[in-house]
Design a protein around this motif. Sequence first.
Motif, short mmCIF file in Angstrom:
data_model
loop_
_atom_site.label_atom_id
_atom_site.label_comp_id
_atom_site.label_asym_id
_atom_site.label_seq_id
_atom_site.Cartn_x
_atom_site.Cartn_y
_atom_site.Cartn_z
N LEU A 17 0.83 -1.20 0.00
CA LEU A 17 0.00 0.00 0.00
C LEU A 17 0.87 1.25 0.00
CD1 LEU A 17 -3.09 0.35 0.12
CD2 LEU A 17 -2.83 0.90 2.54
N VAL A 18 1.84 1.28 0.92
CA VAL A 18 2.73 2.44 1.01
C VAL A 18 3.50 2.60 -0.30
CG1 VAL A 18 4.74 3.42 2.19
CG2 VAL A 18 2.94 2.29 3.51
N PHE A 21 1.42 4.03 -3.11
CA PHE A 21 1.17 5.47 -2.96
C PHE A 21 2.42 6.27 -3.32
CE2 PHE A 21 1.10 9.38 -0.37
CZ PHE A 21 0.03 9.98 -0.99
N VAL A 22 3.58 5.83 -2.78
CA VAL A 22 4.83 6.56 -3.04
C VAL A 22 5.13 6.57 -4.54
CG1 VAL A 22 7.33 6.51 -2.71
CG2 VAL A 22 5.81 6.15 -0.77
N VAL A 23 5.01 5.38 -5.18
CA VAL A 23 5.33 5.32 -6.61
C VAL A 23 4.31 6.13 -7.41
CG1 VAL A 23 5.60 3.79 -8.59
CG2 VAL A 23 6.52 3.13 -6.39
N TYR A 24 3.04 6.07 -7.00
CA TYR A 24 2.01 6.86 -7.69
C TYR A 24 2.39 8.34 -7.64
CZ TYR A 24 -2.65 7.98 -9.41
OH TYR A 24 -3.69 8.40 -10.18
N GLY A 25 2.83 8.78 -6.46
CA GLY A 25 3.24 10.18 -6.31
C GLY A 25 4.48 10.50 -7.13
N TYR A 67 -5.20 9.09 -6.46
CA TYR A 67 -4.67 7.82 -5.95
C TYR A 67 -5.80 6.97 -5.40
CZ TYR A 67 -2.42 4.44 -2.94
OH TYR A 67 -2.05 3.28 -2.34
N TRP A 68 -6.70 7.61 -4.67
CA TRP A 68 -7.82 6.88 -4.06
C TRP A 68 -8.65 6.17 -5.13
CZ3 TRP A 68 -8.64 4.95 0.40
CH2 TRP A 68 -9.93 4.55 0.78
N ARG A 69 -8.93 6.91 -6.22
CA ARG A 69 -9.70 6.31 -7.31
C ARG A 69 -8.97 5.13 -7.93
NH1 ARG A 69 -12.18 10.03 -11.86
NH2 ARG A 69 -10.33 9.11 -12.79
N ILE B 132 12.23 -1.14 3.69
CA ILE B 132 13.12 -0.67 2.61
C ILE B 132 13.90 -1.84 2.04
CG2 ILE B 132 15.10 0.78 2.05
CD1 ILE B 132 12.93 2.59 2.60
N ILE B 133 14.40 -2.73 2.93
CA ILE B 133 15.20 -3.86 2.45
C ILE B 133 14.37 -4.75 1.53
CG2 ILE B 133 16.35 -5.99 3.21
CD1 ILE B 133 17.30 -4.45 5.65
#
Lengths: 317, 304
Positions: A17-18, A21-25, A67-69, B132-133
Motif C-alpha cells: 500500500l505504502v 502510494f509513493v510510486v504513484y506520487g 490515488y484513491w480512485r 526498505i530492504i
Amino acid sequence: MIVFLLRRLLGMAVVLLVMSFVVYGLIGLMPGDPIDLMVLSNPGMTAADADRLRALHGLDQPLIARYWRWLIAALNGDFGFSRVYARPVLDIVGPALWQTTKLVALTLAISSILAIALGIRSAIRPGGKFDTLISFVSFAGISIPSFWLALILILAFAVGLGWLPASGMGRPGEGGFWDSARYLILPVATLVIANLGGVTRYARSSMIETLRMDFIRTARAKGAREPRVVLRHAFPNALTSVITVIGVNFGTLFSGALITETMFAQRGLGKTIYDAILGNDFNLALVALLFATFATLIGNLLADIAYAWLDPRISVT
Amino acid sequence: MTASAMTLHASPWQRRWARFRRNRTALAGLCVLIGLIMFSLAAFPLEAFLGIDANNADLLSRFDPPSATNWLGHDELGRDVLIRLMYGGQVSLAVGFAATFLGAVIGISIGLAAGYFGGRVDALLMRFTDGIIALPLLPLLIVLAAIDLTKLGFSTDFARSGAASFYRIVLIIALIDWTRIARLVRASTLSIREREFVLAARVSGAGTIRILLRSVLPNVIAPIIVACSQVLGSVILFEAVLSFLGFGIVPPTPSWGNMLNNAQELVATAPLLAIYPGLFIFTTVIAVNFIGDGLQDAFDPRAE
C-alpha cells in the motif's frame, strides 16, 4: 504458525500500500504528462481541449483523490490500461511475469546446486587450494557489473563464436523447444554467474560452522566415515540457512533481472518496468513495479517459512 | 621486547591494522584502490602533458587506433579514451564515496536513535528499515532517477546540468544504501547503552545528543567502517548500472557506467571500447570487496 502468517501477510499488504502510494506520487513527478504528450502529437488540439481531457480523466484533481480512485479500481481487479500498448496492463504484465519466472527459476535451480556443491567442497578444507580458488571466483562473481558481464558473453558467444543468439526470445511457435531454449542460455548464464558467488560464500560459511559442532564430533567418534559425516550429518543442517538465502535471492532476482532482461531483450518484468518508464507508460510501470515488490515480499516470506519448517529450533509466532 | 608483548601494549587500532596487514588479498585490494584513485587523478597532469582535450569531439578521428598522444586511441566521437577513463574514474569513485558517506550518515542516525531509545521508536524504525530492504531496489532507483527536477521547482538549467545528475545519483543511492549500516549501528548501540561509562555520562548531566555523539558513537565506529566498506562496492555498481541505462551521470561528463552507453553497438565494431570501462568497474569493486572482507576479519574481536 497461522498467527505468524496472518501478521506477515498484513505487513506485506501495508508495504504494498505504502509502495503504491509513493510510486504513484513519484510518477506524477516524471517528465511527460500523458495529456501533454497527446497535445504534442496532435497539433489540432487547443489548450481548452487539453483541460477538458484532464477533467475527463480526473487529472485536474489533487493527488490523494486520484490515488484513491486508482486504489479502489485496483482493489476491484481493474489495474487500468497501458498507454503504449492500448491494452489492459494485466495482459502485458502476465506474460512478462511468466518470462521472468522462467529465467529466475532456471537461474535459482542451477546456481543453488552449483553453489551448494562448491560450498561443501570448500568447507571440507577451509584455506586449502580449492577453497582459495573458489573464494576468489566468488568475489569476482559478486563484483562483476552484470550488464558488462552480459556484454562480454555476447562478445564471446554471439559475436565471436557465433554459437548463440545475442538477444531476443525467438518466434513463438517456430523452431520448437530447442530454438527458444537457445535464447535463454546467455541470460541465464549471466544471472547464474552474478548470483553464484553470494550463495557459494553463504553455503561455505554455514557448512564450516556446522562442521565445528559437537554432533559432528560425535558422528566421527562413533566411526562414521568422512563422506557420510559431511553429506548425511552436516549437509542437512547447513542447508537450512542456505535455503533462506535462496528464498531472498528469489525475491531480489525478480527485479534484479531487469539489467539482464534489457541486455538480452527478454520481455520480462524488469524490462517491462524499464521500457514503461522510458516510454511514459506510467500505469504499466506502476503495476509492474507493484508485482515486482509483491514477488520480492513473497520470496522473503517463503524463505522465513522454509527456515522455520526445516529448523525445529525456530518457532514462528 | 617480544612481538607478542608488543601486540599486548598496542592500541586497538594498531592491532586491527596489524591483523589487516596479514590478510594479503585485503592488502592487495587496498593497493589496487589507491592505485585506481591515483590513476583517476592523473587525468589533469596527463591531459596537460599530452596537450589534448578529452571533451573535444573530433568526428574525423573516430575509432582512431592508439598513437603517441592518444595511448588507448579514440572513442566513437573521436575523444581520447584513456583521459576519459581517468575522468570517468574520478566521477565513479566520487559518487561511490559520497553516496556511501551520505548513506552512513542516514544509517548512523537511524541506528543510534533505534538502539538508544529502544521501545516504540526502535520497533518503528526497524520495521521501516525492513520495509526498505524488502523493496525491489533497482526499479525503484530508476523511478527515482527518472524524476523531472523541474517539477520539483528547480530551474531547467540546473536540471539539465552535469552537477545536478551527480547530486541526484548520490542522493538517491544514499536513500537506499543505509539499511545495513543502520542495523549494525543499532545492534552495537544496544550493547553499549547499558555500559557504565554511558551511565556515568548520563548521571553527570550530559544531554542525549552529547551522550550519543561523545560516548556511544566512538564505540560503534568499528562496525560502521566495516559496513561502509561492504556497502561501497554495491554503491559503485549501482552508479555504473544507472549511468549505463541513461539514468545516472549525464554525458558528456564521463563515468565508467555511461562510457558503456553505446557499448551494445560497439561490441561488434570496437569491442575494446566496451571492455575498458567495465574492467575498471570490476577491478574497483573487487578491490573494495576484498578490503571489506579484510576489515571484517581485522575488526572482529573474536579473532584475538
